[in-house]
Design a protein around this motif. Sequence first.
Motif, short mmCIF file in Angstrom:
data_model
loop_
_atom_site.label_atom_id
_atom_site.label_comp_id
_atom_site.label_asym_id
_atom_site.label_seq_id
_atom_site.Cartn_x
_atom_site.Cartn_y
_atom_site.Cartn_z
N PHE A 29 0.79 -1.03 -0.07
CA PHE A 29 0.00 0.16 -0.08
C PHE A 29 0.66 1.30 -0.21
O PHE A 29 0.52 2.15 -0.53
CB PHE A 29 -0.78 0.10 1.21
CG PHE A 29 -2.09 -1.05 1.02
CD1 PHE A 29 -2.79 -1.08 -0.20
CD2 PHE A 29 -2.48 -1.83 2.21
CE1 PHE A 29 -4.07 -1.73 -0.30
CE2 PHE A 29 -3.65 -2.68 1.90
CZ PHE A 29 -4.18 -2.63 0.80
N ALA A 30 2.09 1.29 0.73
CA ALA A 30 2.87 2.41 0.65
C ALA A 30 3.42 2.68 -0.54
O ALA A 30 3.48 3.89 -1.07
CB ALA A 30 4.04 2.17 1.78
N GLU A 31 3.83 1.53 -1.46
CA GLU A 31 4.39 1.67 -2.66
C GLU A 31 3.29 1.99 -3.84
O GLU A 31 3.53 2.76 -4.76
CB GLU A 31 4.99 0.52 -3.00
CG GLU A 31 6.28 0.11 -2.20
CD GLU A 31 6.83 -1.23 -2.44
OE1 GLU A 31 6.41 -1.81 -3.28
OE2 GLU A 31 7.85 -1.79 -1.46
N GLN A 32 2.26 1.21 -3.95
CA GLN A 32 1.34 1.40 -5.02
C GLN A 32 0.12 2.19 -4.61
O GLN A 32 -0.79 2.39 -5.37
CB GLN A 32 0.72 0.01 -5.16
CG GLN A 32 2.09 -0.95 -5.86
CD GLN A 32 1.58 -2.26 -5.94
OE1 GLN A 32 0.60 -2.61 -6.30
NE2 GLN A 32 2.77 -3.46 -5.66
N GLY A 33 -0.16 2.58 -3.24
CA GLY A 33 -1.39 3.17 -2.95
C GLY A 33 -2.45 2.12 -2.95
O GLY A 33 -2.36 0.94 -2.78
N VAL A 34 -3.76 2.55 -3.04
CA VAL A 34 -5.07 1.89 -2.72
C VAL A 34 -5.31 0.92 -4.01
O VAL A 34 -6.01 -0.23 -3.87
CB VAL A 34 -6.31 2.57 -2.50
CG1 VAL A 34 -6.19 3.66 -1.37
CG2 VAL A 34 -6.49 3.57 -3.84
N GLU A 35 -4.31 1.05 -4.95
CA GLU A 35 -4.55 0.13 -6.24
C GLU A 35 -3.72 -1.07 -5.80
O GLU A 35 -4.02 -1.96 -6.89
CB GLU A 35 -3.77 0.76 -7.42
CG GLU A 35 -4.71 1.88 -7.94
CD GLU A 35 -4.19 3.31 -7.17
OE1 GLU A 35 -3.25 3.27 -6.44
OE2 GLU A 35 -4.85 4.35 -7.50
N SER A 104 5.93 9.32 1.82
CA SER A 104 6.43 8.09 1.76
C SER A 104 5.31 6.81 1.64
O SER A 104 5.58 5.70 1.36
CB SER A 104 7.32 7.86 2.92
OG SER A 104 6.63 7.54 4.28
N ASN A 105 4.22 7.18 1.69
CA ASN A 105 3.13 6.32 1.80
C ASN A 105 2.04 6.62 1.04
O ASN A 105 1.09 7.46 1.41
CB ASN A 105 2.64 6.11 3.28
CG ASN A 105 1.89 4.93 3.73
OD1 ASN A 105 0.94 4.60 2.74
ND2 ASN A 105 2.09 4.06 4.55
N ARG A 106 1.81 6.08 -0.17
CA ARG A 106 0.80 6.31 -1.27
C ARG A 106 -0.60 6.26 -0.68
O ARG A 106 -1.38 7.08 -0.76
CB ARG A 106 1.16 5.83 -2.27
CG ARG A 106 2.05 6.31 -3.28
CD ARG A 106 2.18 5.54 -4.52
NE ARG A 106 0.78 6.02 -5.40
CZ ARG A 106 0.65 5.42 -6.29
NH1 ARG A 106 1.32 4.51 -7.03
NH2 ARG A 106 -0.60 5.76 -7.15
N ALA A 107 -0.92 5.15 0.13
CA ALA A 107 -2.25 4.81 0.67
C ALA A 107 -2.59 5.82 1.76
O ALA A 107 -3.65 6.23 1.85
CB ALA A 107 -2.09 3.42 1.10
#
Length: 209
Positions: A29-35, A104-107
């Motif tokens: 989730f940090a790297e890609q977010g909610v996707e 640092s955290n997309r999500a």
Amino acid sequence: MAKPTGTKPMRSDAVRSRRQLMQAATEAFAEQGVEASVSDIAERAGIGKGTVFRHFATKDDLLAAIVSENQFSLAATGERLAETEEPADALMQFMTAAIELQISNRAFCQVAHGEAHDHPDVRNGLAALERITAELTDRARRHGAIRRDITGQDVMLLMSGVYQTASPLLASQPHLWRRYLRLVFDGMRADTPPLPGPAPQTETTPSSR
């Protein structure tokens, strides 16, 4: 003496798989977010998709668990700063930590700006953040470190605003946000003219809905 009744503890293998799942989900989730997909998270954790859904009924529940953990961790940072640092330093360091987490955290950033915002876990985490932000702001204001008309809700919005201002250039200028945070914080200091209009009203805590 009878043992207390209640929920049975998880078996050691279930505890281990949940720990692996939470670590993998945090990274994805940090790297890609909610996707980030459940399949990718399960593969990272070395478990099957069925195991993911045995721990969390939906992907949204897993996302909310991870984000609320981030929220409560940030709130704990604020509580520590309130106990150990001078009022102005505590508030500045907390704002810094909050913006670093968004970057640092997309999500976390996506949820902070609307995704999965209504999940009970996220709302509880946000309420904890609002409480400690208000406490740090009130403390700084009482000590004359910041202007008298700044509120905790102002600070919540400003932390988001600093991130959003710098975000278009983060790839090429990853530390630009520090420039804008300094501009914002200097504008919050005491002995400046009153702000126009009333303070913002929060619409994010469970009690306000």
